[in-house]
Design a protein around this motif. Structure first.
Motif: not given
Length: 328
Positions: A254, A280, A283-284
Motif C-alpha cells: 500500500t 484507502t 484502493s484496497e
C-alpha cells in the motif's frame, strides 16, 4: 487526456451513494501495458507503495550482506507497519546492532497503529517514539546504507548519497526520469512517476532474479515481502491479508493517498493503481479486484470477499449497504 474510471462503488439500500474513480495499469515482463484503466501517463506520487524500490540500494551496495541482514529485516525495510510489539522490537534490535538509538531515526515519532500497543502505551503514560513510526523499517535500512557508505546522518536530504542512490534505482526500474519529488510523511523524498512507470517497476520486480546485482536485489526483496507479510504491514491490514490469501503468489504494498502496487512473479506482471480521491478503502478494494484479474487471488476467499464485496453496517450491526470493486 484520459479521464479516471470508476473502480469502487458504495450502495446504501437501493441507492448508489458514492463512487471512487482512479487510474490503473497492469504491465507485462517487458514493461509493456497489458491492460489499463484511465490514464497510464498520469503523474503521481507513489508514496509508500515503492518502499521495495527505496530498499534496492541497501542490497546492491553490499550493505545488507556486510551487516548480515535477515530476510525478515529485508521485509521490514519495505514495511508500512502497525507499530506492534513485533515491529517496534525489530526496529530497536536493528538500531542496537548499528550502535544507534531511537533519535537517530529521522522519520519522527508516531503513536502505534496497533491497538494493543497503543493502549498499553497510554496506560503506561509513555510517549510514542520513532521506532513506532510505520516507516521505521525503511529508515533502519537508510541508516544501514549510510553506515556502509560512511556518509553523514542527514540521510533524508534529497542530495544525500542515500537518496541519490534511491533516485537512481527508482528511475531505472520505472524506466523514466522522475519529474520531481514531494516530501513524504516520514521526511524522506518521494519521487514522482506515472502510473505506467510504477507498474513497470513492479513488473521489473516480478521478473527479477537473474542478471545484474540490481535484479538480484529486487528478487531478494520481492521474496522477503512474500515470505513475511506480517512484517510488511501487520495483523488485520490489507497488505498482510491479501498476500496470505494469494498464498505466496503475489507481493502487495500500500501507499498513502489511494496508491497500491502488486508484484506477480509467476506471470511477470506488475500492477499499480491510484484512486484519485486518495481513499484507502477504495484502493484496497481496487487492488483486490486487480489481483483477481491477474489470476492470483481466489474471489471466493474470505479475505478477498472482504475487499471485493464489503458489507456496510450501522452502529447496531445491521447491514445497510455494500462496497463493491468494479475491477474483479
Amino acid at each position: 487526456m484520459l479521464s479516471p474510471v470508476e473502480m469502487v462503488e458504495l450502495w446504501r439500500g437501493p441507492f448508489r451513494e458514492s463512487v471512487h474513480s482512479g487510474h490503473a495499469v497492469i504491465c507485462g515482463p517487458g514493461g509493456q501495458i497489458v491492460q489499463a484503466w484511465g490514464n497510464p501517463d498520469q503523474v503521481i506520487l507513489p508514496r509508500s507503495s515503492t518502499k521495495m524500490i527505496q530498499a534496492l540500494p541497501l542490497i546492491e551496495s553490499g550493505a545488507a550482506k556486510a551487516f548480515g541482514l535477515t530476510q525478515q529485516q529485508l521485509a521490514f525495510a519495505c514495511a508500512s507497519h502497525e507499530g506492534a510489539a513485533l515491529h517496534s522490537q525489530m526496529a530497536t534490535d536493528w538500531l542496537t546492532s548499528l550502535g544507534l538509538g531511537d533519535k537517530d531515526l529521522l522519520c519522527g515519532p508516531e503513536a502505534p497503529r496497533d491497538r494493543e500497543a497503543k493502549f498499553a502505551m497510554i496506560r503506561a503514560y509513555e510517549k510514542p517514539c520513532h521506532i513506532h513510526h510505520n516507516c521505521s523499517g525503511k529508515h533502519c535500512g537508510f541508516l544501514t546504507l549510510g553506515q556502509h557508505l560512511n556518509v553523514g546522518p542527514e540521510y533524508v536530504e534529497p542530495d544525500h548519497p542515500v537518496q541519490q542512490a534511491v533516485r537512481d534505482a527508482f528511475e531505472h526500474v520505472t524506466g523514466m526520469e522522475s519529474p520531481g519529488f514531494g516530501v513524504d510523511g516520514c521526511s524522506a523524498p518521494n519521487f514522482a512517476t506515472t502510473v505506467h512507470g510504477l507498474a513497470r517497476a513492479m513488473a521489473y520486480f516480478a521478473s527479477a532474479g537473474a542478471g545484474d546485482g540490481r535484479s538480484r536485489a529486487a528478487a531478494a526483496l520481492r521474496d522477503a515481502i512474500i515470505a513475511h507479510p506480517v512484517h510488511v504491514a501487520g495483523e488485520g491490514r490489507a497488505c498482510t491479508r491479501l498476500m496470505r490469501a494469494c498464498a505466496g503468489r503475489a507481493a502487495v504494498k500500500t501507499g498513502a493517498e489511494g496508491v497500491f502496487t502488486a508484484i506477480v512473479p509467476e506471470k511477470g506482471l506488475g500492477i499499480a493503481v491510484k484512486i484519485v480521491d486518495g481513499t484507502t478503502r477504495a484502493s484496497e478494494s481496487a487492488i483486490a479486484g486487480l489481483l483477481v484479474q491477474a489470476g492470483v487471488l481466489d474471489p471466493t476467499h474470505p479475505d478477498a470477499r472482504r475487499y471485493l464485496d464489503t458489507p456496510l453496517k450501522n452502529a447496531r450491526g445491521t447491514e445497510i449497504g455494500r462496497m463493491r470493486s468494479l475491477l474483479g
